[in-house]
Design a protein around this motif. Structure first.
Motif, PDB file in Angstrom:
ATOM      1  N   HIS A  46       0.852  -1.198   0.148  1.00 28.84           N
ATOM      2  CA  HIS A  46       0.133  -0.020   0.077  1.00 28.84           C
ATOM      3  C   HIS A  46       0.990   1.187  -0.015  1.00 28.84           C
ATOM      4  CE1 HIS A  46      -3.395   2.682   1.007  1.00 28.84           C
ATOM      5  NE2 HIS A  46      -2.561   3.259   1.810  1.00 28.84           N
ATOM      6  N   ALA A  47       1.989   1.310   0.897  1.00 27.16           N
ATOM      7  CA  ALA A  47       2.844   2.542   0.927  1.00 27.16           C
ATOM      8  C   ALA A  47       3.583   2.666  -0.414  1.00 27.16           C
ATOM      9  CB  ALA A  47       3.844   2.171   2.033  1.00 27.16           C
ATOM     10  N   LEU A  48       3.929   1.719  -1.035  1.00 24.62           N
ATOM     11  CA  LEU A  48       4.637   1.832  -2.206  1.00 24.62           C
ATOM     12  C   LEU A  48       3.685   2.229  -3.337  1.00 24.62           C
ATOM     13  CD1 LEU A  48       7.404  -1.093  -2.046  1.00 24.62           C
ATOM     14  CD2 LEU A  48       7.816   1.275  -1.677  1.00 24.62           C
ATOM     15  N   SER A  49       2.564   1.657  -3.302  1.00 23.71           N
ATOM     16  CA  SER A  49       1.663   1.802  -4.381  1.00 23.71           C
ATOM     17  C   SER A  49       1.111   3.641  -4.240  1.00 23.71           C
ATOM     18  CB  SER A  49       0.436   0.865  -4.303  1.00 23.71           C
ATOM     19  OG  SER A  49       0.662  -0.385  -4.552  1.00 23.71           O
ATOM     20  N   ARG A  50       0.818   3.809  -3.178  1.00 24.54           N
ATOM     21  CA  ARG A  50       0.266   5.093  -2.829  1.00 24.54           C
ATOM     22  C   ARG A  50       1.461   6.001  -3.113  1.00 24.54           C
ATOM     23  NH1 ARG A  50       0.719   8.466   1.557  1.00 24.54           N
ATOM     24  NH2 ARG A  50       1.788   6.658   2.784  1.00 24.54           N
ATOM     25  N   LYS A  51       2.494   5.917  -2.973  1.00 24.74           N
ATOM     26  CA  LYS A  51       3.801   6.962  -3.314  1.00 24.74           C
ATOM     27  C   LYS A  51       4.341   6.764  -4.541  1.00 24.74           C
ATOM     28  CE  LYS A  51       5.087   7.396   1.688  1.00 24.74           C
ATOM     29  NZ  LYS A  51       6.170   7.247   2.527  1.00 24.74           N
ATOM     30  N   GLY A  52       4.401   5.720  -5.085  1.00 24.16           N
ATOM     31  CA  GLY A  52       4.884   5.697  -6.366  1.00 24.16           C
ATOM     32  C   GLY A  52       6.440   6.017  -6.358  1.00 24.16           C
ATOM     33  N   TYR A  53       6.976   5.823  -7.828  1.00 29.87           N
ATOM     34  CA  TYR A  53       8.369   6.317  -7.951  1.00 29.87           C
ATOM     35  C   TYR A  53       8.538   7.802  -7.558  1.00 29.87           C
ATOM     36  CZ  TYR A  53      12.670   7.164 -10.544  1.00 29.87           C
ATOM     37  OH  TYR A  53      14.085   7.444 -10.750  1.00 29.87           O
ATOM     38  N   ASN A  54       7.667   8.723  -8.305  1.00 34.45           N
ATOM     39  CA  ASN A  54       7.658   9.928  -8.166  1.00 34.45           C
ATOM     40  C   ASN A  54       7.521  10.422  -6.724  1.00 34.45           C
ATOM     41  OD1 ASN A  54       8.253  10.308 -11.059  1.00 34.45           O
ATOM     42  ND2 ASN A  54       6.101  10.391 -11.410  1.00 34.45           N
ATOM     43  N   GLY A  55       6.598   9.812  -6.010  1.00 32.45           N
ATOM     44  CA  GLY A  55       6.335  10.093  -4.618  1.00 32.45           C
ATOM     45  C   GLY A  55       7.660   9.971  -3.812  1.00 32.45           C
ATOM     46  N   LEU A  56       8.129   8.896  -3.831  1.00 34.60           N
ATOM     47  CA  LEU A  56       9.471   8.617  -3.208  1.00 34.60           C
ATOM     48  C   LEU A  56      10.486   9.548  -3.447  1.00 34.60           C
ATOM     49  CD1 LEU A  56       9.559   4.540  -3.444  1.00 34.60           C
ATOM     50  CD2 LEU A  56       8.900   5.919  -1.379  1.00 34.60           C
ATOM     51  N   LYS A  57      10.614  10.126  -5.008  1.00 33.18           N
ATOM     52  CA  LYS A  57      11.812  10.863  -5.532  1.00 33.18           C
ATOM     53  C   LYS A  57      11.538  12.148  -4.656  1.00 33.18           C
ATOM     54  CE  LYS A  57      13.719  12.710  -9.251  1.00 33.18           C
ATOM     55  NZ  LYS A  57      13.809  13.086 -10.631  1.00 33.18           N
ATOM     56  N   LYS A  58      10.189  12.709  -4.510  1.00 36.84           N
ATOM     57  CA  LYS A  58       9.916  13.897  -3.980  1.00 36.84           C
ATOM     58  C   LYS A  58      10.344  13.902  -2.410  1.00 36.84           C
ATOM     59  CE  LYS A  58       6.474  15.459  -7.152  1.00 36.84           C
ATOM     60  NZ  LYS A  58       4.915  15.664  -7.246  1.00 36.84           N
ATOM     61  N   GLU A  59      10.165  12.641  -1.658  1.00 36.68           N
ATOM     62  CA  GLU A  59      10.345  12.718  -0.429  1.00 36.68           C
ATOM     63  C   GLU A  59      11.901  12.793   0.001  1.00 36.68           C
ATOM     64  OE1 GLU A  59       8.603   9.693   1.869  1.00 36.68           O
ATOM     65  OE2 GLU A  59       6.426  10.468   1.438  1.00 36.68           O
ATOM     66  N   VAL A  60      12.706  12.079  -0.948  1.00 38.31           N
ATOM     67  CA  VAL A  60      14.151  12.170  -0.909  1.00 38.31           C
ATOM     68  C   VAL A  60      14.556  13.523  -1.142  1.00 38.31           C
ATOM     69  CG1 VAL A  60      16.057  11.413  -1.901  1.00 38.31           C
ATOM     70  CG2 VAL A  60      14.465   9.791  -1.652  1.00 38.31           C
ATOM     71  N   GLU A  61      14.019  14.207  -1.993  1.00 39.14           N
ATOM     72  CA  GLU A  61      14.497  15.488  -2.321  1.00 39.14           C
ATOM     73  C   GLU A  61      14.274  16.502  -1.031  1.00 39.14           C
ATOM     74  OE1 GLU A  61      12.163  16.471  -5.949  1.00 39.14           O
ATOM     75  OE2 GLU A  61      13.800  15.518  -7.244  1.00 39.14           O
ATOM     76  N   LYS A  62      12.989  16.256  -0.661  1.00 38.62           N
ATOM     77  CA  LYS A  62      12.391  17.043   0.573  1.00 38.62           C
ATOM     78  C   LYS A  62      13.544  16.669   1.631  1.00 38.62           C
ATOM     79  CE  LYS A  62       9.884  19.765   2.997  1.00 38.62           C
ATOM     80  NZ  LYS A  62       9.665  21.121   2.600  1.00 38.62           N
ATOM     81  N   CYS A  63      13.849  15.587   1.808  1.00 46.42           N
ATOM     82  CA  CYS A  63      14.705  15.121   3.308  1.00 46.42           C
ATOM     83  C   CYS A  63      16.182  15.753   2.949  1.00 46.42           C
ATOM     84  CB  CYS A  63      15.043  13.740   3.143  1.00 46.42           C
ATOM     85  SG  CYS A  63      13.732  12.612   3.576  1.00 46.42           S
ATOM     86  N   VAL A  64      16.633  16.005   1.671  1.00 46.54           N
ATOM     87  CA  VAL A  64      17.851  16.480   1.221  1.00 46.54           C
ATOM     88  C   VAL A  64      18.053  17.923   1.472  1.00 46.54           C
ATOM     89  CG1 VAL A  64      19.745  16.828  -0.474  1.00 46.54           C
ATOM     90  CG2 VAL A  64      18.679  14.637  -0.242  1.00 46.54           C
TER      91      VAL A  64
END
Length: 216
Positions: free
Chosen positions: A175-193
């Motif tokens: 569910h977590a991976l499907s909800r966020k998807g590739y672009n969602g994970l990428k945006k979260e990484v960008e926000k963390c950095v």
């Protein structure tokens, strides 16, 4: 990252690395009188190679809390230079927190089974954000065969260490991976950095030393 290296490989490779000893390396038996002598010998080996590992890892913080990420390529290179053949070491890449972030970080060492690694783990309850502890472990098939057993009551072969698994946690992870998807994970990484960069700049302004490890 965890690296298991066979002491026999160090002994065989000693001719090229300036290490020599007349003590034959073998697996000690229970209550073996030579166990202490072998341990002392291995301590000298570790001491001789410690400076190599320290020199090559001095720029790594090496902990999840501080954000250290080991240089996989450098670890492999060092093992080869120290005389370890492929069948004498086991590399486990513990990507518990940063495993989900590394694909989006340019300076991070690429983790792939095309390299001589043996297993990888990634936690679902850390960066991915699942509400309960869960994770994924990927292992080469040759290693899975060692722990797999035929289980009569399920008419199948079980490949888990514990012989069982929670069926709910994979649903949360999916569910977590499907909800966020590739672009969602990428945006979260960008926000963390971005947050880390902001904190670094503010700390630098007040005279606190900080180190920047990676960039998007």
């Amino acid at each position: 990252m965890v690296v298991y290296a066979d002491s026999q490989a160090l002994h065989r490779g000693s001719g090229n690395n300036g290490l020599a000893s007349g003590l034959e390396i073998k697996e000690p038996e229970a209550n073996d009188e030579l166990t202490r002598e072998k341990e002392a010998f291995m301590a000298t080996i570790v001491a001789r190679y410690t400076h190599i590992w320290l020199e090559r890892s001095k720029n790594q913080l090496g902990t999840t809390v501080k954000g250290g990420v080991d240089d996989l390529d450098l670890v492999i290179q060092t093992l080869e230079e120290c005389g370890f053949p492929r069948n004498r070491f086991y590399i486990h890449c513990d990507g518990a927190l940063f495993g989900g972030m590394l694909p989006f970080l340019h300076q991070a060492s690429q983790v792939t089974f095309k390299k001589p690694i043996d297993s990888v783990t990634i936690s679902g309850h850390k960066f991915v954000g699942c509400p309960m502890p869960c994770g994924v472990q990927m292992v080469r098939k040759d290693h899975i065969k060692v722990v797999s057993r035929d289980v009569e009551y399920i008419a199948s072969r079980d490949v888990t260490i514990m012989g069982s698994r929670n069926g709910l946690t994979p649903v949360f992870l999916w569910h977590a991976l499907s909800r966020k998807g590739y672009n969602g994970l990428k945006k979260e990484v960008e926000k963390c950095v971005q947050n880390a960069r902001y904190l670094k700049d503010r700390l630098s302004e007040v005279g606190v030393g900080v180190v920047s490890l990676c960039e998007i």
